[in-house]
Design a protein around this motif. Structure first.
Motif, mmCIF file in Angstrom:
data_model
loop_
_atom_site.group_PDB
_atom_site.id
_atom_site.type_symbol
_atom_site.label_atom_id
_atom_site.label_comp_id
_atom_site.label_asym_id
_atom_site.label_seq_id
_atom_site.Cartn_x
_atom_site.Cartn_y
_atom_site.Cartn_z
ATOM 1 N N LEU A 18 34.906 68.267 31.698
ATOM 2 C CA LEU A 18 33.974 67.475 32.495
ATOM 3 C C LEU A 18 33.598 68.209 33.777
ATOM 4 C CD1 LEU A 18 35.360 63.816 32.322
ATOM 5 C CD2 LEU A 18 33.462 64.810 31.046
ATOM 6 N N PRO A 19 32.332 68.119 34.165
ATOM 7 C CA PRO A 19 31.934 68.749 35.430
ATOM 8 C C PRO A 19 32.393 67.906 36.622
ATOM 9 C CG PRO A 19 30.064 67.622 34.448
ATOM 10 C CD PRO A 19 31.199 67.518 33.457
ATOM 11 N N ASN A 21 32.330 65.543 39.826
ATOM 12 C CA ASN A 21 31.513 64.372 40.187
ATOM 13 C C ASN A 21 30.936 63.640 38.984
ATOM 14 O OD1 ASN A 21 31.933 64.851 42.984
ATOM 15 N ND2 ASN A 21 30.359 66.429 42.884
ATOM 16 N N TYR A 22 31.545 63.824 37.817
ATOM 17 C CA TYR A 22 31.077 63.139 36.615
ATOM 18 C C TYR A 22 31.373 61.646 36.747
ATOM 19 C CZ TYR A 22 29.702 62.688 31.769
ATOM 20 O OH TYR A 22 29.027 62.359 30.624
ATOM 21 N N PRO A 23 30.387 60.772 36.464
ATOM 22 C CA PRO A 23 30.613 59.325 36.613
ATOM 23 C C PRO A 23 31.604 58.780 35.580
ATOM 24 C CG PRO A 23 28.409 59.764 35.739
ATOM 25 C CD PRO A 23 29.034 61.095 36.048
ATOM 26 N N VAL A 24 32.551 57.987 36.065
ATOM 27 C CA VAL A 24 33.575 57.358 35.233
ATOM 28 C C VAL A 24 33.707 55.925 35.716
ATOM 29 C CG1 VAL A 24 35.997 57.429 34.530
ATOM 30 C CG2 VAL A 24 34.799 59.556 34.995
ATOM 31 N N GLN A 38 34.209 58.292 39.951
ATOM 32 C CA GLN A 38 33.888 59.668 39.565
ATOM 33 C C GLN A 38 35.148 60.441 39.209
ATOM 34 O OE1 GLN A 38 32.152 60.729 43.348
ATOM 35 N NE2 GLN A 38 30.194 61.126 42.347
ATOM 36 N N SER A 40 36.708 64.078 39.648
ATOM 37 C CA SER A 40 36.512 65.206 40.545
ATOM 38 C C SER A 40 36.900 66.511 39.860
ATOM 39 C CB SER A 40 37.322 65.021 41.827
ATOM 40 O OG SER A 40 37.191 66.147 42.659
ATOM 41 N N ASN A 41 38.183 66.639 39.478
ATOM 42 C CA ASN A 41 38.620 67.852 38.805
ATOM 43 C C ASN A 41 39.997 67.639 38.177
ATOM 44 O OD1 ASN A 41 39.671 67.917 41.607
ATOM 45 N ND2 ASN A 41 40.568 69.854 40.973
ATOM 46 N N PHE A 68 33.518 55.384 30.368
ATOM 47 C CA PHE A 68 32.506 56.062 31.162
ATOM 48 C C PHE A 68 31.420 55.119 31.642
ATOM 49 C CE2 PHE A 68 34.562 59.427 28.803
ATOM 50 C CZ PHE A 68 34.772 60.355 29.797
#
Length: 82
Positions: A18-19, A21-24, A38, A40-41, A68
């Motif tokens: 996942l990149p 700031n991907y919305p979750v 979001q 993060s990492n 998601f």
């Protein structure tokens, strides 16, 4: 090795892709929902998520599932089902 452990490893691998700031919407940790906004990492099997402007750090091996959809949409669906 149990089936759950294998599934959780798959979730760790998915989070790696996942990149930032991907919305979750919701993380399910040991069966309990944790509301986040979001991803993060992922670093050393620790998933970093954002919730209400705060950083939430979770062991990816303890995550049971991930939604998601935004948390508000999940709540609306639950209300409509009742």
């Amino acid at each position: 090795m149990t089936g759950n452990y294998v599934e959780k490893n798959r979730l760790c691998k998915m989070l790696e892709k996942l990149p930032p700031n991907y919305p979750v919407g919701t993380i399910y940790l040991n069966g309990q929902p944790v509301q986040v906004t979001q991803f993060s990492n992922l670093d050393n099997d620790l998933g970093y998520f954002v919730a209400d402007g705060q950083v939430v750090v979770l062991d990816c091996h303890k995550i049971d599932g991930i939604s998601f959809a935004p948390a508000e949409a999940e709540e609306e669906e639950e209300e409509e089902a009742q």
